[in-house]
Scaffold this active site. Structure first.
Site, mmCIF file in Angstrom:
data_model
loop_
_atom_site.group_PDB
_atom_site.id
_atom_site.type_symbol
_atom_site.label_atom_id
_atom_site.label_comp_id
_atom_site.label_asym_id
_atom_site.label_seq_id
_atom_site.Cartn_x
_atom_site.Cartn_y
_atom_site.Cartn_z
ATOM 1 N N GLU A 1 0.885 -1.180 0.000
ATOM 2 C CA GLU A 1 0.000 0.000 0.000
ATOM 3 C C GLU A 1 0.912 1.216 0.000
ATOM 4 O O GLU A 1 1.790 1.331 0.853
ATOM 5 C CB GLU A 1 -0.915 -0.019 1.230
ATOM 6 C CG GLU A 1 -1.617 1.289 1.558
ATOM 7 C CD GLU A 1 -2.473 1.858 0.437
ATOM 8 O OE1 GLU A 1 -3.430 1.200 0.021
ATOM 9 O OE2 GLU A 1 -2.166 2.986 -0.031
ATOM 10 N N LEU B 1 -3.411 2.362 6.329
ATOM 11 C CA LEU B 1 -4.214 1.328 5.674
ATOM 12 C C LEU B 1 -5.684 1.734 5.732
ATOM 13 O O LEU B 1 -6.090 2.495 6.602
ATOM 14 C CB LEU B 1 -4.017 -0.015 6.385
ATOM 15 C CG LEU B 1 -2.662 -0.699 6.161
ATOM 16 C CD1 LEU B 1 -2.506 -1.872 7.126
ATOM 17 C CD2 LEU B 1 -2.507 -1.176 4.720
ATOM 18 N N GLY C 1 -7.501 2.507 2.660
ATOM 19 C CA GLY C 1 -7.879 2.939 1.317
ATOM 20 C C GLY C 1 -8.682 4.222 1.277
ATOM 21 O O GLY C 1 -8.753 4.978 2.259
ATOM 22 N N GLY D 1 -24.515 13.298 -7.838
ATOM 23 C CA GLY D 1 -24.485 11.884 -7.446
ATOM 24 C C GLY D 1 -24.387 11.765 -5.933
ATOM 25 O O GLY D 1 -24.552 12.758 -5.200
ATOM 26 N N GLU E 1 -24.142 14.030 -0.598
ATOM 27 C CA GLU E 1 -23.772 13.850 0.818
ATOM 28 C C GLU E 1 -22.940 15.031 1.321
ATOM 29 O O GLU E 1 -23.235 15.613 2.376
ATOM 30 C CB GLU E 1 -22.964 12.551 1.003
ATOM 31 C CG GLU E 1 -23.819 11.302 0.962
ATOM 32 C CD GLU E 1 -23.053 10.019 1.313
ATOM 33 O OE1 GLU E 1 -23.704 8.978 1.370
ATOM 34 O OE2 GLU E 1 -21.809 10.050 1.523
ATOM 35 N N GLU F 1 -26.273 19.724 -11.858
ATOM 36 C CA GLU F 1 -26.323 18.356 -12.392
ATOM 37 C C GLU F 1 -26.600 18.399 -13.891
ATOM 38 O O GLU F 1 -27.490 19.114 -14.342
ATOM 39 C CB GLU F 1 -27.408 17.556 -11.631
ATOM 40 C CG GLU F 1 -27.822 16.247 -12.246
ATOM 41 C CD GLU F 1 -26.684 15.243 -12.444
ATOM 42 O OE1 GLU F 1 -25.858 15.071 -11.532
ATOM 43 O OE2 GLU F 1 -26.632 14.643 -13.542
ATOM 44 N N HIS G 1 -43.588 -4.947 15.999
ATOM 45 C CA HIS G 1 -44.367 -3.704 16.021
ATOM 46 C C HIS G 1 -44.127 -2.959 17.336
ATOM 47 O O HIS G 1 -44.108 -3.595 18.387
ATOM 48 C CB HIS G 1 -45.859 -4.029 15.892
ATOM 49 C CG HIS G 1 -46.735 -2.814 16.085
ATOM 50 N ND1 HIS G 1 -46.925 -1.883 15.096
ATOM 51 C CD2 HIS G 1 -47.440 -2.377 17.168
ATOM 52 C CE1 HIS G 1 -47.723 -0.932 15.538
ATOM 53 N NE2 HIS G 1 -48.053 -1.199 16.801
HETATM 54 P P1 FAD Z 1 -9.517 1.839 -2.409
HETATM 55 O O1 FAD Z 1 -10.233 2.033 -1.151
HETATM 56 O O2 FAD Z 1 -9.444 2.983 -3.359
HETATM 57 O O3 FAD Z 1 -8.057 1.353 -2.022
HETATM 58 C C1 FAD Z 1 -7.058 1.177 -2.975
HETATM 59 C C2 FAD Z 1 -5.738 1.405 -2.312
HETATM 60 O O4 FAD Z 1 -4.710 1.019 -3.212
HETATM 61 C C3 FAD Z 1 -5.468 2.863 -1.980
HETATM 62 O O5 FAD Z 1 -5.197 2.971 -0.608
HETATM 63 C C4 FAD Z 1 -4.282 3.259 -2.844
HETATM 64 O O6 FAD Z 1 -3.396 4.129 -2.167
HETATM 65 C C5 FAD Z 1 -3.615 1.907 -3.094
HETATM 66 N N1 FAD Z 1 -2.871 1.818 -4.367
HETATM 67 C C6 FAD Z 1 -3.318 2.139 -5.615
HETATM 68 N N2 FAD Z 1 -2.384 1.863 -6.539
HETATM 69 C C7 FAD Z 1 -1.329 1.345 -5.867
HETATM 70 C C8 FAD Z 1 -0.053 0.849 -6.272
HETATM 71 N N3 FAD Z 1 0.318 0.811 -7.552
HETATM 72 N N4 FAD Z 1 0.794 0.419 -5.307
HETATM 73 C C9 FAD Z 1 0.439 0.429 -3.989
HETATM 74 N N5 FAD Z 1 -0.753 0.883 -3.561
HETATM 75 C C10 FAD Z 1 -1.621 1.322 -4.485
HETATM 76 N N6 FAD Z 1 -18.471 3.390 -0.447
HETATM 77 C C11 FAD Z 1 -19.386 2.821 0.353
HETATM 78 O O7 FAD Z 1 -19.592 1.622 0.272
HETATM 79 N N7 FAD Z 1 -20.067 3.555 1.286
HETATM 80 C C12 FAD Z 1 -19.880 4.888 1.416
HETATM 81 O O8 FAD Z 1 -20.509 5.524 2.252
HETATM 82 C C13 FAD Z 1 -18.931 5.528 0.584
HETATM 83 N N8 FAD Z 1 -18.678 6.834 0.696
HETATM 84 C C14 FAD Z 1 -17.731 7.407 -0.084
HETATM 85 C C15 FAD Z 1 -17.487 8.774 0.054
HETATM 86 C C16 FAD Z 1 -16.518 9.385 -0.710
HETATM 87 C C17 FAD Z 1 -16.253 10.858 -0.533
HETATM 88 C C18 FAD Z 1 -15.755 8.608 -1.636
HETATM 89 C C19 FAD Z 1 -14.671 9.250 -2.459
HETATM 90 C C20 FAD Z 1 -15.988 7.262 -1.790
HETATM 91 C C21 FAD Z 1 -16.990 6.654 -1.030
HETATM 92 N N9 FAD Z 1 -17.265 5.284 -1.147
HETATM 93 C C22 FAD Z 1 -18.221 4.715 -0.356
HETATM 94 C C23 FAD Z 1 -16.564 4.440 -2.129
HETATM 95 C C24 FAD Z 1 -15.474 3.600 -1.438
HETATM 96 O O9 FAD Z 1 -14.567 4.449 -0.795
HETATM 97 C C25 FAD Z 1 -14.760 2.730 -2.469
HETATM 98 O O10 FAD Z 1 -15.711 1.992 -3.197
HETATM 99 C C26 FAD Z 1 -13.816 1.748 -1.779
HETATM 100 O O11 FAD Z 1 -12.843 2.435 -1.031
HETATM 101 C C27 FAD Z 1 -13.133 0.854 -2.813
HETATM 102 O O12 FAD Z 1 -12.277 -0.024 -2.175
HETATM 103 P P2 FAD Z 1 -10.991 -0.636 -2.898
HETATM 104 O O13 FAD Z 1 -10.332 -1.496 -1.890
HETATM 105 O O14 FAD Z 1 -11.394 -1.222 -4.184
HETATM 106 O O15 FAD Z 1 -10.085 0.622 -3.265
#
Ligand code: FAD
Length: 490
Positions: free
Chosen positions: A33, A38, A40, A186, A191, A207, A469
């Protein structure tokens, strides 16, 4: 050079869950990462910080509303305000606490955590760059690509995270903007627009389409538009933004065309939130060996990407020509949601450990908008169901919360539950196809609909289940009842 059973790229809700599950199954696992924390996007700049701010701003609104249940706060009400820096501290503490929790789970599972950016060198090898853990090479018998997604910067503006911001910037404003223009109606736009509106900003949502929350059922879109407008959000649909011009250190002008009248409109503001979607993170991982002319990776020549850039995987989440490489979460097809990413990861690990498991039915995955009221949906909308099965073969049941005793007692009687079901000519309720809820607590209740879809229940089976209920959930039962018969309180 280290060799692992599984190397996971990305420590988001897809990657970290996959790493932990694989370690639980006895695999030797590394997780690369690039960021320090950690968790994401979800934890650092997505689900969790946005919900921390939504919660804090909702508390403020609730406090101001206490009068309706007889709590007299007349004097106090005038003095209630939000300390933005303390609210941000609450957000940061939530993030760091949860991220520390993942560190502990990694430690407990014996997972090797590598802080670096990964780039494919060959189908089993990743090189490490720019990280705390330095340069090097890591090999994996299997590789899980969980690199997630990042903000799309549309051609009409430059995101500077000062005045023209992405969601990341809008989660960290140091004061309440005077006027926030949100481009994109969206989930993220609505939000974060709500957060800053509740705290006192003027908020205008722009929009392009005919409605905000375009993927939701039409009745939910109409109700949400009504409720958000009532709260003071200005919602301008059918607008094509042409340009965003930063006019000073603290101002910008958003220029747009009304798509129906052709009229040019310019809106001045002090902050812009650009919420026009996200794109899969495939560039870094494959770019050093990427050939733009053939649109292919030179070290993985048979790897394919979809039009919107998603890594193409099969129904087992495996890259077709490299079965040891799995793609999960935002980087592949399906809803860009944290729970979908985690679900993909667990299924991929099951396949790796000898129990081939297909990806879930993505249309059943619940989508939740955490505004007030919340809006939640799973399965087909009414329009989708009618387009697929024909106008005459679909029946919808709707139960409004104005007839629900618990919601009345809680002063939360806005919204409805809508069940979309197949008509069954025998007189028995047909299969549930979709569930759509607008209400406080919709994000909890929607899981009843998701389970009904997963279990293949009919509207009759759901409508004849005996619910507690008084409860908000009784409206799910009643909506199901009216999808094959006649509801009692609807
Ligand atoms: P990510 O969470 O994007 O994690 C990917 C990770 O990989 C990152 O930490 C990145 O740094 C790392 N990475 C990328 N490329 C490399 C590389 N080459 N080498 C090493 N590390 C790398 N989803 C919901 O379900 N509920 C919600 O309420 C919600 N709210 C959201 C609000 C906002 C403002 C945003 C932006 C998103 C929201 N989401 C929500 C969406 C959700 O955050 C994502 O769908 C989710 O984080 C995806 O998970 P992932 O593990 O696929 O990727």
């Amino acid at each position: 050079m280290d060799n692992f059973d599984l190397v996971v790229v990305g420590g988001g809700p897809g990657g970290y869950v996959g790493a932990i599950k694989a370690a639980q199954k006895g695999m030797k696992v590394a997780c690369i990462e690039k960021e320090k924390l950690l968790g994401g996007t979800c934890l650092r700049e997505g689900c969790i910080p946005s919900k921390a701010l939504l919660h804090a701003s909702h508390e403020l609104c609730c406090l101001k509303d206490l009068r309706r249940v007889g709590i007299n706060i007349n004097k106090m009400k005038d003095n209630v305000s939000m300390d933005v820096s303390k609210m941000m501290k609450h957000k940061t503490q939530t993030i760091t606490g949860l991220s520390k929790g993942i560190d502990n789970l990694f430690e407990h599972g014996g997972i090797t955590r590598i802080q670096a950016t990964a780039i494919f060198e060959d189908p089993h090898t990743l090189s490490l760059h720019q990280g705390k853990d330095g340069e090097g090479i890591v090999k994996g018998d299997r590789i899980m690509v969980a690199s997630g997604s990042s903000v799309v910067e549309p051609p009409f503006c430059k995101i500077d995270e000062e005045v023209v911001c992405s969601s990341t910037g809008a989660l960290s404003f140091d004061k309440v903007p005077e006027h926030l223009v949100v481009i994109g109606g969206g989930v993220i736009g609505v939000e974060l627009g709500s957060v800053w509106k509740r705290l006192g900003a003027k908020v205008t949502v722009i929009e392009y389409g005919d409605s905000i929350l375009g993927t939701m059922d039409k009745d939910a879109r109409i109700e949400m538009t009504k409720q958000l407008k009532k709260q003071g959000l200005k919602i301008n649909t059918g607008m094509a933004v042409g340009k965003v011009t930063r006019t000073s250190d603290e101002s910008a002008v958003v220029s747009m065309t009304d798509r129906s009248s052709g009229k040019e409109i310019h809106i001045e503001c002090d902050k812009v939130l650009v919420a026009c979607g996200r794109k899969p993170n495939t560039e870094t991982l494959f770019s050093r060996h990427f050939s733009p002319s053939s649109n292919a990776s030179l070290v993985l020549p048979d790897i394919k990407f979809a039009k919107r850039g998603q890594l193409i995987v099969d129904e087992y989440l495996q890259v077709p020509s490299y079965k040891h490489i799995f793609g999960i979460g935002d980087v592949v097809d399906g809803p860009m949601l944290a729970h979908k990413a985690s679900d993909d990861a667990i299924r991929a690990v099951k396949t790796m450990t000898g129990r081939p498991t297909k990806r879930s039915e993505y249309s059943y995955v619940p989508g939740i908008v955490y505004t007030s009221p919340e809006c939640a949906s799973c399965g087909m909308t009414e329009d989708e169901a009618k387009a697929l099965y024909g106008q005459d073969n679909v029946r919808c049941g709707v139960c409004h919360f104005s007839g629900n005793s618990r919601s009345k007692a809680c002063c939360e009687s806005v919204g409805f539950v809508k069940i979309v079901a197949m008509k069954e000519k025998t007189g028995k309720g047909g299969k549930v196809l979709g569930v759509h809820i607008v209400s406080e607590g919709a994000g909890e209740m929607i899981h009843q609909g998701m389970i009904a879809l997963e279990a293949g229940m009919t509207a009759e089976e759901l409508g004849e289940s005996c619910f507690g209920h008084p409860s908000f959930s009784e409206s799910v039962k009643e909506a199901a009842l009216s999808a094959y018969d006649i509801g009692i309180h609807c």
